[in-house]
Design a protein around this motif. Structure first.
Motif: not given
Length: 510
Positions: A167, A149, A153, A156-157
Motif C-alpha cells: 500500500s 483507501e 487499493a 485490489y492490486t
C-alpha cells in the motif's frame, strides 16, 4: 625572491589539486557504495517479508476448512523478533453488505465466537479482518479494513495481479489512538489467498493475507547498519506527497549536494524513493582535509624560504666569511626543504599508519597498469581485501589494538608480494593489491590464497593473540575497462566473498 615565491606557490597549488581530486573521488565511491547497500537492504527486507506472507497465504489456502485454531497454528512461529516492525498479520475476506450476517455466523462457528463484523456505513462492498495475530496486543478483528483507501487499493492490486502488493504510506487504523507526533507512517503487504492449490480442485479466491508494518520500526535499524552510522537516510513514498516511511539521522549532515545520492526502487508493485546524505563523520573517515593540510604546509615552507633568501640578499655588504656562512646555511635550508617536500610527497601518496600506498597512489598505478598491459600479451588483477572480525578487536580491545593489527597485516601483505606488485590501504580495514604481469586470468588465485592464509595467523598484541581473516575480491583486467570499472568489480566480488561466509576469495564476473 619573487621567483622563489611563485615557484613554491605553483608546486603547492599542484599538490593541493592532486590530493583534493583523490579525496573527492574516494568520497564519491564511498557514497555510491553506501547508497547501494541501503537500497539493497530495503529491497531485501521487503522481499523477505513478502516471501513470509506468501508462505502464510499458501498455508491458509491449503486448509480445506480453515478454522481459528488452524490460523493460530500456521502463524505460531511469527513474532516481532522474526518480523521487526510488524504490527499485525491477518486474514481478510470480501463480502457485500447483505452477506455480513452470514459471514459473521460462519466464522463464529469456525472458532471465533466473539467476532463482531463492523461494516462501514454507506459502502456496498466490505473487506473484513476475520482472523488476526496482533503483535501490539490490540484486537482489530471484525474491522472493515476497506474503509482505508490505501489498504483497499493494495487489496485490489494484489487480487487482480495475483501477487504481492504494497500500500501507499498512511496512518494505520490501529494507531488512531496514538498521539500525532508519535505516530509512524505505516504500509501493508497484501497477498491473495486461493483454495485448491496443489490439488485437482479449481483455484478459488478466498481472501487476502495482510501484514501491517510501521515504517520506522520496520527499516530504521537496517538503514542505520547498512549506512555504517556515517550517512543520513530518508525513505519516502512519492505517491503520497513524499510521505516519510522511515528515516535515520546519525551525526551532523555535511553541507553541499555533490555527494547526495538519490535512488528509486520498485517493491511490491510500488515505487519508493531513497535519499542518502553524507555526514561529517563520513568525510572524516575518507581523509577529507588532507588537501588543505598539504596546501598550508607548502605555503609555510615557501614563505620561510623566501624570507631566508631575502635576508641573505640584504646582507651582501657583509664580510666574505659571512657570505660563505650564509651560503652554507642556504644550502642546508634547501636540503631541509627537499627533505620536507619528500615528507609531503610521502604524506600525499602513502598511508601514515602502515606506510603502504594510499588510494591516490594506488589509483595512479592502476591507471598506469591499464595503459601498460593494453600493449602486451599479459594481464593484471586487482585484489580488494576487507578484514573480517576487525571491528570486534577495535571495539573490545581499543584503537591501539586495531592499529597494531593493521600494521601487522600490512607487513604480511608486503612480505607475500613481489617487488613489482602494489599493495595499498584504502582506509579503515580495507586493502587493495595490483598484481601485474600475469599470464592468464587465474594466475591471481595463488596470491589470494596466500593472503587469506597469512592474514588469519594470530597477531600478538601485548601478549594476547588477536584473530582476523580476509574476504578477498578478485577482478582481472580486460579490454575496454577503466580504473573505476575494475575497482567496482573487485569491491563487489569482495562483498560476495563476505556474503558467502568470509575468509575466502571470489572472482568477479564480467
Amino acid at each position: 625572491m619573487v621567483l622563489v615565491l611563485l615557484a613554491g606557490l605553483v608546486v603547492t597549488a599542484t599538490a593541493y589539486a592532486t590530493v583534493e581530486a583523490g579525496e573527492d573521488r574516494y568520497a564519491d565511491q564511498v557514497m555510491d557504495r553506501y547508497a547501494g547497500e541501503v537500497t539493497a537492504a530495503i529491497t531485501d527486507r521487503v522481499t523477505r517479508y513478502g516471501e513470509t506472507l506468501t508462505d502464510m497465504a499458501y498455508a491458509v489456502g491449503a486448509q480445506s476448512d480453515l478454522s481459528a485454531d488452524d490460523f493460530t497454528r500456521i502463524t505460531a512461529g511469527l513474532d516481532t523478533t522474526r518480523l521487526p516492525g510488524a504490527s499485525a498479520l491477518g486474514f481478510v475476506v470480501p463480502a457485500v453488505t447483505a452477506q455480513t450476517g452470514a459471514v459473521q455466523r460462519y466464522w463464529r462457528a469456525r472458532g471465533n465466537p466473539d467476532l463482531r463484523l463492523q461494516p462501514e456505513a454507506g459502502e456496498a462492498m466490505h473487506e473484513y479482518l476475520i482472523l488476526e495475530k496482533a503483535f501490539d496486543e490490540r484486537d482489530m478483528q471484525g474491522t472493515d479494513v476497506g474503509v482505508s483507501e490505501p489498504i483497499s487499493a493494495a487489496l485490489y492490486t494484489a487480487r487482480h495481479s495475483n501477487r504481492l502488493a504494497i500500500s501507499s504510506a498512511y496512518p494505520a487504523l490501529r494507531d488512531s489512538t496514538v498521539a500525532a507526533r508519535s505516530r509512524q507512517s505505516s504500509v501493508v503487504l497484501a497477498v491473495p489467498v486461493h483454495s485448491g492449490l496443489g490439488s485437482a480442485a479449481p483455484d478459488e479466491f478466498k481472501g487476502w493475507m495482510l501484514l501491517g508494518l510501521r515504517g520506522q520500526d520496520f527499516l530504521a535499524q537496517a538503514l542505520l547498519e547498512r549506512g555504517h552510522g556515517t550517512v543520513q537516510v530518508s525513505l519516502t513514498d512519492p505517491g503520497e506527497a513524499g510521505a516519510v516511511i522511515a528515516a535515520v539521522s546519525p551525526g551532523t549532515r555535511a553541507s553541499g549536494t555533490t555527494l547526495v545520492r538519490q535512488h528509486n526502487l520498485s517493491v511490491g508493485q510500488r515505487r519508493w524513493h531513497v535519499t542518502v546524505w553524507p555526514t561529517h563523520r563520513l568525510l572524516t573517515t575518507t581523509d577529507r582535509g588532507m588537501s588543505r593540510l598539504t596546501a598550508a604546509a607548502g605555503a609555510v615552507l615557501t614563505i620561510l624560504l623566501a624570507i631566508m633568501i631575502g635576508s641573505l640578499a640584504g646582507s651582501r655588504n657583509r664580510a666574505l666569511e659571512q657570505v660563505d656562512r650564509a651560503t652554507a646555511a642556504l644550502r642546508l635550508d634547501i636540503t631541509r626543504r627537499e627533505h620536507v617536500e619528500a615528507q609531503l610527497q610521502q604524506l600525499a601518496f602513502h598511508d601514515p599508519l602502515t606506510g603502504l600506498a594510499n588510494r591516490l597512489l594506488f589509483y595512479d598505478r592502476l591507471t598506469h597498469a591499464i595503459a601498460t598491459h593494453a600493449r602486451g600479451d599479459r594481464t593484471f588483477a586487482v585484489l580488494f581485501i576487507d578484514l573480517d572480525g576487525f571491528k570486534q578487536i577495535n571495539d573490545q580491545r581499543g584503537h591501539h589494538a586495531g592499529d597494531a593489527v593493521l600494521r601487522e597485516v600490512a607487513i604480511r601483505l608486503r612480505t607475500e608480494l613481489r617487488a613489482g606488485d602494489t599493495v595499498a590501504r584504502f582506509g579503515g580495514d580495507e586493502f587493495a593489491i595490483i598484481l601485474e604481469g600475469l599470464i592468464d586470468d587465474v594466475a591471481a588465485r595463488p596470491t589470494a590464497e596466500r593472503v587469506i592464509a597469512v592474514v588469519q595467523q594470530p597477531i600478538d598484541i601485548d601478549g594476547e593473540p588477536a584473530l582476523v581473516s580476509a574476504s578477498v575480491g578478485i577482478a582481472v583486467n580486460r579490454p575496454g575497462v577503466d580504473a573505476e570499472d575494475i575497482l567496482r568489480e573487485a569491491d563487489a566480488a569482495m562483498y560476495a566473498a563476505k556474503a558467502a561466509g568470509k575468509n575466502r576469495y571470489v572472482e568477479a564476473t564480467s
